[in-house]
Scaffold this active site. Sequence first.
Site, PDB file in Angstrom:
ATOM      1  N   GLY A  72       0.828  -1.207   0.000  1.00  0.00           N
ATOM      2  CA  GLY A  72       0.000   0.000   0.000  1.00  0.00           C
ATOM      3  C   GLY A  72       0.861   1.255   0.000  1.00  0.00           C
ATOM      4  O   GLY A  72       0.526   2.265  -0.638  1.00  0.00           O
ATOM      5  N   ASN A 153      -6.976   4.458   9.657  1.00  0.00           N
ATOM      6  CA  ASN A 153      -6.491   3.207  10.253  1.00  0.00           C
ATOM      7  C   ASN A 153      -6.443   3.231  11.776  1.00  0.00           C
ATOM      8  O   ASN A 153      -6.395   2.189  12.408  1.00  0.00           O
ATOM      9  CB  ASN A 153      -5.107   2.862   9.704  1.00  0.00           C
ATOM     10  CG  ASN A 153      -4.148   4.027   9.744  1.00  0.00           C
ATOM     11  OD1 ASN A 153      -4.438   5.089   9.200  1.00  0.00           O
ATOM     12  ND2 ASN A 153      -3.018   3.853  10.389  1.00  0.00           N
ATOM     13  N   CYS A 327       3.058   0.647  12.224  1.00  0.00           N
ATOM     14  CA  CYS A 327       4.361   1.089  11.734  1.00  0.00           C
ATOM     15  C   CYS A 327       5.128   1.838  12.813  1.00  0.00           C
ATOM     16  O   CYS A 327       6.325   1.983  12.735  1.00  0.00           O
ATOM     17  CB  CYS A 327       4.186   2.001  10.519  1.00  0.00           C
ATOM     18  SG  CYS A 327       3.074   1.330   9.301  1.00  0.00           S
TER      19      CYS A 327
HETATM   20  N1  PLP Z   1      -2.495   3.186   4.316  1.00  0.00           N
HETATM   21  C1  PLP Z   1      -3.174   2.792   5.397  1.00  0.00           C
HETATM   22  C2  PLP Z   1      -4.446   3.490   5.758  1.00  0.00           C
HETATM   23  C3  PLP Z   1      -2.705   1.736   6.182  1.00  0.00           C
HETATM   24  O1  PLP Z   1      -3.386   1.334   7.260  1.00  0.00           O
HETATM   25  C4  PLP Z   1      -1.490   1.103   5.806  1.00  0.00           C
HETATM   26  C5  PLP Z   1      -0.918   0.018   6.640  1.00  0.00           C
HETATM   27  O2  PLP Z   1      -1.051   0.022   7.849  1.00  0.00           O
HETATM   28  C6  PLP Z   1      -0.837   1.542   4.646  1.00  0.00           C
HETATM   29  C7  PLP Z   1      -1.360   2.593   3.926  1.00  0.00           C
HETATM   30  C8  PLP Z   1       0.435   0.907   4.177  1.00  0.00           C
HETATM   31  O3  PLP Z   1       0.203  -0.348   3.593  1.00  0.00           O
HETATM   32  P1  PLP Z   1       1.417  -1.401   3.478  1.00  0.00           P
HETATM   33  O4  PLP Z   1       1.638  -1.948   4.847  1.00  0.00           O
HETATM   34  O5  PLP Z   1       0.924  -2.436   2.511  1.00  0.00           O
HETATM   35  O6  PLP Z   1       2.580  -0.656   2.951  1.00  0.00           O
END
Ligand code: PLP
Length: 385
Positions: A72, A153, A327
């Site tokens: 993502g 999120n 993260c």
């Molecule tokens: N965008 C949102 C809203 C997310 O919750 C996340 C992951 O937690 C991401 C982007 C990033 O996705 P990825 O972990 O596949 O890089």
Amino acid sequence: MPEPIYLDHAATTPVRPEVLEAMLPFFGPRFGNPSSLHRWGREARAALDEARERLATTLGAHPDELCFTSCGTEADNMALIGVWRSRREIGRNAAVSTPIEHKAVLGALHEVAHEGGEERLLRMQSSGLLDDPSFDELVDEAAAVCSVMWVNNEIGVMQDVPSLARRAHERGVTFHTDAVQAFGKVPIDAKTTPFDLLSLSGHKIGAPKGIGALYVRRGTPMSPLMFGGSQDRGRRPGTENVAMAVGLARAAELTVAERDEECRRLGELRDRLESALLERIPDAVIHGRGAPRAPHVTSISVPGTDSEAMLMALDLRGIACSAGSACQSGSITPSHVLSALGVPADVAGAAIRMSLGSMTTDACITRVAELFPVLVEKARRLATA
Ligand code: PLP
């Protein structure tokens, strides 16, 4: 000790058995490179094309509008930086977003500023919804791209993406939405909702970590971020990850087929959990509760406690939650999302995110609803001792 309880589905989800099964042949006999002209290559190309078609169907999109990415984060970076680089040439030098985005979008926005662009952040209401006047103020004729996440999120608040996309278009601004947490929670249809770009991530919906996708509406200007091969018509060079693309498509199909029933189930469990916790901890704050929310996330702060101690106490009892976005875990700093909504630092520093999903049962919720208030009481006693 009872079975551990996983309440961190917004961080990641287990790979679904159906997804693993669909992927396995591509780690074995069907190992070909989709760019090769021989039979192994043709077989891999056919699987990749089929995965693209199937994923497109779940979004109401044309297959050529989908680009597989490594995650993502990559999809968000491609959208923000790629569109800005392409449109700055016609005098649109600003990129606009919200302060509650995932760091994948905020980091891309900083990169735009680093390359000489103008970084603009919309204002938020304390409810978690966007402040409307700031949209009118900042999404103007100097803006190249505007990115607003569909579902947050950390608190699950849902923005009115269809209306925001329309309003961006009225000013000629390309509209992107990060739908990483929205896919499978809100109906998404590219035929009826005018977003230009939309990001997805596999590991939030039962596919493995390391696969994502970017929807790019036909005709949307976007420069590539990588250079080299001609894969995906130069949009994203590099040998395609066939197994993961197949897995993402399968996960997306299953998720969409189950969406309505699963959202109803999760919404009921989430509501029951929140009511039970508020009954026993009346001064608890549930962030974003007054706004439209996706059913799988609840973020709760109990004054007089702190996230880190509570997370550890919950973990000792076998309950896995998170303090903010995954993260950042390992170094718990107050959430930038809650800060942007004006939540005082001590309340933000107490936030626990519980996110529900396929592993969440009625029994899990009953146990958490019983145990959480006990741990809160202990934490408060320790804090005043
Ligand atoms: N965008 C949102 C809203 C997310 O919750 C996340 C992951 O937690 C991401 C982007 C990033 O996705 P990825 O972990 O596949 O890089």
